[in-house]
Design a protein around this motif. Structure first.
Motif, PDB file in Angstrom:
ATOM      1  N   LYS A   4       0.826  -1.216   0.000  1.00 50.15           N
ATOM      2  CA  LYS A   4       0.000   0.000   0.000  1.00 50.15           C
ATOM      3  C   LYS A   4       0.853   1.255   0.000  1.00 50.15           C
ATOM      4  CE  LYS A   4      -4.574   0.164   1.706  1.00 50.15           C
ATOM      5  NZ  LYS A   4      -5.504   0.421   2.765  1.00 50.15           N
ATOM      6  N   LYS A   5       0.449   2.225  -0.791  1.00 51.08           N
ATOM      7  CA  LYS A   5       1.189   3.493  -0.821  1.00 51.08           C
ATOM      8  C   LYS A   5       0.659   4.441   0.236  1.00 51.08           C
ATOM      9  CE  LYS A   5       2.711   3.495  -5.566  1.00 51.08           C
ATOM     10  NZ  LYS A   5       2.459   3.960  -6.912  1.00 51.08           N
ATOM     11  N   THR A   6       1.566   5.225   0.806  1.00 55.62           N
ATOM     12  CA  THR A   6       1.175   6.187   1.831  1.00 55.62           C
ATOM     13  C   THR A   6       1.066   7.585   1.228  1.00 55.62           C
ATOM     14  OG1 THR A   6       2.281   4.907   3.536  1.00 55.62           O
ATOM     15  CG2 THR A   6       1.888   7.236   4.024  1.00 55.62           C
ATOM     16  N   ALA A   7      -0.060   8.244   1.496  1.00 57.65           N
ATOM     17  CA  ALA A   7      -0.254   9.610   1.006  1.00 57.65           C
ATOM     18  C   ALA A   7      -0.524  10.549   2.177  1.00 57.65           C
ATOM     19  CB  ALA A   7      -1.434   9.645   0.032  1.00 57.65           C
ATOM     20  N   VAL A   8       0.090  11.719   2.129  1.00 58.75           N
ATOM     21  CA  VAL A   8      -0.101  12.738   3.168  1.00 58.75           C
ATOM     22  C   VAL A   8      -0.643  13.998   2.498  1.00 58.75           C
ATOM     23  CG1 VAL A   8       1.015  14.070   4.998  1.00 58.75           C
ATOM     24  CG2 VAL A   8       1.949  11.834   4.343  1.00 58.75           C
ATOM     25  N   ILE A   9      -1.713  14.530   3.077  1.00 62.03           N
ATOM     26  CA  ILE A   9      -2.328  15.729   2.483  1.00 62.03           C
ATOM     27  C   ILE A   9      -2.486  16.773   3.576  1.00 62.03           C
ATOM     28  CG2 ILE A   9      -4.370  16.598   1.214  1.00 62.03           C
ATOM     29  CD1 ILE A   9      -4.472  13.094   1.177  1.00 62.03           C
ATOM     30  N   THR A  10      -2.184  18.021   3.260  1.00 59.96           N
ATOM     31  CA  THR A  10      -2.379  19.092   4.248  1.00 59.96           C
ATOM     32  C   THR A  10      -3.695  19.831   3.965  1.00 59.96           C
ATOM     33  OG1 THR A  10      -1.181  20.762   2.944  1.00 59.96           O
ATOM     34  CG2 THR A  10       0.118  19.433   4.488  1.00 59.96           C
ATOM     35  N   GLY A  11      -4.249  20.420   5.009  1.00 65.13           N
ATOM     36  CA  GLY A  11      -5.456  21.259   4.852  1.00 65.13           C
ATOM     37  C   GLY A  11      -6.694  20.467   4.471  1.00 65.13           C
ATOM     38  N   THR A  20      -9.681  15.316  -1.690  1.00 64.30           N
ATOM     39  CA  THR A  20      -8.510  14.535  -2.125  1.00 64.30           C
ATOM     40  C   THR A  20      -8.245  13.401  -1.146  1.00 64.30           C
ATOM     41  OG1 THR A  20      -7.558  16.500  -3.161  1.00 64.30           O
ATOM     42  CG2 THR A  20      -6.051  14.676  -2.739  1.00 64.30           C
ATOM     43  N   SER A  21      -8.353  13.682   0.150  1.00 59.34           N
ATOM     44  CA  SER A  21      -8.046  12.627   1.127  1.00 59.34           C
ATOM     45  C   SER A  21      -9.054  11.476   0.993  1.00 59.34           C
ATOM     46  CB  SER A  21      -8.010  13.189   2.552  1.00 59.34           C
ATOM     47  OG  SER A  21      -9.260  13.672   2.936  1.00 59.34           O
ATOM     48  N   ILE A  22     -10.321  11.815   0.827  1.00 59.39           N
ATOM     49  CA  ILE A  22     -11.337  10.765   0.667  1.00 59.39           C
ATOM     50  C   ILE A  22     -11.094   9.962  -0.615  1.00 59.39           C
ATOM     51  CG2 ILE A  22     -13.805  10.446   0.089  1.00 59.39           C
ATOM     52  CD1 ILE A  22     -13.439  10.745   3.008  1.00 59.39           C
ATOM     53  N   LEU A  23     -10.812  10.684  -1.698  1.00 61.60           N
ATOM     54  CA  LEU A  23     -10.617   9.995  -2.986  1.00 61.60           C
ATOM     55  C   LEU A  23      -9.400   9.065  -2.940  1.00 61.60           C
ATOM     56  CD1 LEU A  23     -11.836   9.864  -5.867  1.00 61.60           C
ATOM     57  CD2 LEU A  23     -10.148  11.567  -6.548  1.00 61.60           C
ATOM     58  N   LEU A  24      -8.308   9.528  -2.332  1.00 61.68           N
ATOM     59  CA  LEU A  24      -7.105   8.680  -2.268  1.00 61.68           C
ATOM     60  C   LEU A  24      -7.361   7.451  -1.395  1.00 61.68           C
ATOM     61  CD1 LEU A  24      -4.034  11.110  -2.192  1.00 61.68           C
ATOM     62  CD2 LEU A  24      -5.323  10.226  -4.109  1.00 61.68           C
ATOM     63  N   PHE A  29      -5.051   4.087  -1.145  1.00 61.40           N
ATOM     64  CA  PHE A  29      -3.893   4.676  -0.464  1.00 61.40           C
ATOM     65  C   PHE A  29      -4.094   4.635   1.043  1.00 61.40           C
ATOM     66  CE2 PHE A  29      -3.568   6.306  -4.677  1.00 61.40           C
ATOM     67  CZ  PHE A  29      -2.218   6.482  -4.899  1.00 61.40           C
ATOM     68  N   ARG A  30      -3.028   4.363   1.766  1.00 59.97           N
ATOM     69  CA  ARG A  30      -3.042   4.553   3.215  1.00 59.97           C
ATOM     70  C   ARG A  30      -2.917   6.065   3.399  1.00 59.97           C
ATOM     71  NH1 ARG A  30       1.277   1.234   5.731  1.00 59.97           N
ATOM     72  NH2 ARG A  30      -0.332  -0.337   5.989  1.00 59.97           N
ATOM     73  N   THR A  31      -4.019   6.679   3.790  1.00 54.93           N
ATOM     74  CA  THR A  31      -4.090   8.134   3.693  1.00 54.93           C
ATOM     75  C   THR A  31      -3.995   8.808   5.051  1.00 54.93           C
ATOM     76  OG1 THR A  31      -5.486   7.868   1.750  1.00 54.93           O
ATOM     77  CG2 THR A  31      -5.537  10.025   2.804  1.00 54.93           C
ATOM     78  N   TYR A  32      -3.148   9.819   5.111  1.00 49.59           N
ATOM     79  CA  TYR A  32      -3.065  10.666   6.307  1.00 49.59           C
ATOM     80  C   TYR A  32      -3.626  12.036   5.939  1.00 49.59           C
ATOM     81  CZ  TYR A  32      -0.424   7.127   8.724  1.00 49.59           C
ATOM     82  OH  TYR A  32      -0.059   5.949   9.344  1.00 49.59           O
ATOM     83  N   ALA A  33      -4.838  12.297   6.435  1.00 48.09           N
ATOM     84  CA  ALA A  33      -5.493  13.587   6.183  1.00 48.09           C
ATOM     85  C   ALA A  33      -5.129  14.499   7.349  1.00 48.09           C
ATOM     86  CB  ALA A  33      -6.998  13.393   6.111  1.00 48.09           C
ATOM     87  N   THR A  34      -4.374  15.540   7.065  1.00 41.66           N
ATOM     88  CA  THR A  34      -3.949  16.407   8.168  1.00 41.66           C
ATOM     89  C   THR A  34      -4.711  17.724   8.135  1.00 41.66           C
ATOM     90  OG1 THR A  34      -2.126  17.532   7.026  1.00 41.66           O
ATOM     91  CG2 THR A  34      -1.631  15.384   8.003  1.00 41.66           C
ATOM     92  N   MET A  35      -4.872  18.290   9.309  1.00 44.19           N
ATOM     93  CA  MET A  35      -5.534  19.598   9.425  1.00 44.19           C
ATOM     94  C   MET A  35      -5.045  20.278  10.691  1.00 44.19           C
ATOM     95  SD  MET A  35      -9.425  18.390  10.361  1.00 44.19           S
ATOM     96  CE  MET A  35      -9.529  17.190   9.035  1.00 44.19           C
ATOM     97  N   ARG A  36      -5.138  21.607  10.731  1.00 38.96           N
ATOM     98  CA  ARG A  36      -4.577  22.292  11.908  1.00 38.96           C
ATOM     99  C   ARG A  36      -5.530  22.298  13.085  1.00 38.96           C
ATOM    100  NH1 ARG A  36      -4.854  28.702  10.255  1.00 38.96           N
ATOM    101  NH2 ARG A  36      -6.852  28.554   9.163  1.00 38.96           N
ATOM    102  N   ASN A  37      -6.827  22.144  12.801  1.00 34.70           N
ATOM    103  CA  ASN A  37      -7.823  22.224  13.869  1.00 34.70           C
ATOM    104  C   ASN A  37      -8.682  20.959  13.863  1.00 34.70           C
ATOM    105  OD1 ASN A  37      -9.848  22.823  15.629  1.00 34.70           O
ATOM    106  ND2 ASN A  37     -10.540  24.694  14.570  1.00 34.70           N
ATOM    107  N   LEU A  38      -8.413  20.071  14.819  1.00 38.62           N
ATOM    108  CA  LEU A  38      -9.115  18.773  14.810  1.00 38.62           C
ATOM    109  C   LEU A  38     -10.598  18.898  15.142  1.00 38.62           C
ATOM    110  CD1 LEU A  38      -6.405  16.404  16.349  1.00 38.62           C
ATOM    111  CD2 LEU A  38      -7.088  16.634  13.958  1.00 38.62           C
ATOM    112  N   GLU A  39     -11.006  20.057  15.643  1.00 36.40           N
ATOM    113  CA  GLU A  39     -12.449  20.248  15.879  1.00 36.40           C
ATOM    114  C   GLU A  39     -13.234  20.240  14.567  1.00 36.40           C
ATOM    115  OE1 GLU A  39     -13.014  23.719  18.297  1.00 36.40           O
ATOM    116  OE2 GLU A  39     -11.887  22.798  19.956  1.00 36.40           O
ATOM    117  N   LYS A  40     -12.506  20.416  13.454  1.00 35.49           N
ATOM    118  CA  LYS A  40     -13.185  20.404  12.150  1.00 35.49           C
ATOM    119  C   LYS A  40     -13.158  19.019  11.500  1.00 35.49           C
ATOM    120  CE  LYS A  40     -12.439  25.255  10.984  1.00 35.49           C
ATOM    121  NZ  LYS A  40     -11.923  26.185   9.955  1.00 35.49           N
ATOM    122  N   ALA A  41     -12.772  17.996  12.287  1.00 38.80           N
ATOM    123  CA  ALA A  41     -12.544  16.667  11.686  1.00 38.80           C
ATOM    124  C   ALA A  41     -13.804  15.810  11.602  1.00 38.80           C
ATOM    125  CB  ALA A  41     -11.473  15.929  12.469  1.00 38.80           C
ATOM    126  N   SER A  42     -14.904  16.240  12.243  1.00 39.67           N
ATOM    127  CA  SER A  42     -16.017  15.292  12.420  1.00 39.67           C
ATOM    128  C   SER A  42     -16.640  14.803  11.104  1.00 39.67           C
ATOM    129  CB  SER A  42     -17.087  15.895  13.336  1.00 39.67           C
ATOM    130  OG  SER A  42     -17.455  17.133  12.849  1.00 39.67           O
TER     131      SER A  42
END
Ligand SMILES: NC(=O)c1ccc[n+]([C@@H]2O[C@H](COP(=O)([O-])OP(=O)(O)OC[C@H]3O[C@@H](n4cnc5c(N)ncnc54)[C@H](OP(=O)(O)O)[C@@H]3O)[C@@H](O)[C@H]2O)c1
Length: 285
Positions: A4-11, A20-24, A29-42
């Motif tokens: 599996k390929k690892t993908a990292v996305i910011t914002g 992009t994170s959902i599509l990958l 892809f083993r996807t790492y969806a990153t964001m600065r404010n985890l309160e927006k992650a729901s």
């Protein structure tokens, strides 16, 4: 061995990063969806749970060196690799240059330009060891031409273009590919997140022109804008393709403007802009 390929996305809290994170993840892809404010992650977390996706949400503020280092180290300790990095995090400050404080300009560069530099520096040792990797820098059609009342945002994207073009040569021997995505106007949260420079909110001699420009953007959003998922699909195509172009233009408006910029003289292009954008029109005619 896990292929599996690892993908990292910011914002990834909204817009292009979210899609992009959902599509990958949906595409293996083993996807790492990153964001600065985890309160927006729901919203993202719910979708991941519902679809059983291999997607982890991590906190990463691109302006914070420690945050970038910690997140990328965590990812590498878990997966031992980073195949794809999508530098997507960004925002736009609006206002005349005269009405924009140097500190506001620096903040804009810290996110849109140095933010990408930080993540690239963090993943490069691993990508070099792998002798493989793809870095996708989300620029803009305004990475190639100027627009009024947005000069610092435009400058961050010009800088990202120069960085990407130069880095391609440095990384060629390590088989690491660096490319630019240049979308036109996208219907995301971007325009809700616009920051007006402090002085623009006061009594500015540029007020009328600035508001005309903002009206032009509203009309672009209604007529010619692309969806964030269109940009996400282009990013997936780039990752899956063996081609390595420097630039990928996305959206009808971006294609139109890029061709105009390529085919007109500077004077003709400037006249086009004066007859459209300065009159509150979309750039297109
Ligand atoms: N929308 C357009 O018309 C357009 C056109 C061309 C290019 N672009 C570029 O496309 C990219 C994505 O924008 P979008 O349209 O998807 O806008 P968006 O919906 O506003 O998404 C921007 C993302 O960047 C994040 N972000 C901002 N500052 C950050 C920081 N310091 N650290 C980490 N994340 C940060 C935001 O997080 P928060 O939710 O925490 O603010 C959000 O997740 C940007 O680079 C933008 O310049 C946009």
């Amino acid at each position: 061995m896990d292929e599996k390929k690892t993908a990292v996305i910011t914002g990834c809290s909204s817009g292009v990063g979210f899609e992009t994170s959902i599509l990958l993840a949906r595409n293996g892809f083993r996807t790492y969806a990153t964001m600065r404010n985890l309160e927006k992650a729901s919203r993202l977390a719910e979708l991941v749970k519902k679809e059983g996706l291999d997607l982890k949400i991590l906190r990463l503020d691109v302006t914070d060196e420690d945050s970038v280092t910690e997140s990328i180290e965590k990812i590498i300790s878990e997966t031992k690799r980073v195949d794809v990095l999508v530098n997507n995090a960004g925002f736009a400050i609006f206002g005349a240059l005269e009405d924009t404080l140097l500190d506001e300009m620096k903040e804009q560069f810290e996110t849109n330009f140095f933010g990408s530099v930080r993540t690239i520096q963090a993943v490069l040792p691993t990508m070099k060891k792998q002798k493989k990797g793809k870095i996708i820098n989300v620029s803009s059609m305004v990475g190639k031409f100027g627009v009024p009342f947005n000069s610092i945002y435009v400058s961050t994207k010009f800088a990202l273009e120069g960085l990407t073009e130069s880095l391609r040569y440095e990384l060629h021997n390590f088989c690491i590919d660096v490319v630019l995505v240049e979308p036109g106007v996208i219907k995301s949260d971007f325009f809700n997140n616009i920051r007006l420079s402090n002085k623009s909110r006061q009594n500015s001699s540029y007020s009328n022109l600035l508001h005309t420009r903002l009206r032009g953007i509203e009309s672009m959003l209604k007529n010619k804008a692309s969806s964030p998922s269109t940009v996400a699909k282009e990013i997936l195509n780039i990752i899956n393709s063996d081609d390595s172009n420097l630039r990928y233009v996305v959206g009808e408006d971006a294609v139109f403007m890029t061709n105009l910029k390529k085919n007109l003289t500077d004077e003709e292009f400037e006249n086009h802009m004066k007859n459209t954008i300065l009159l509150g029109d979309a750039y297109l005619k």
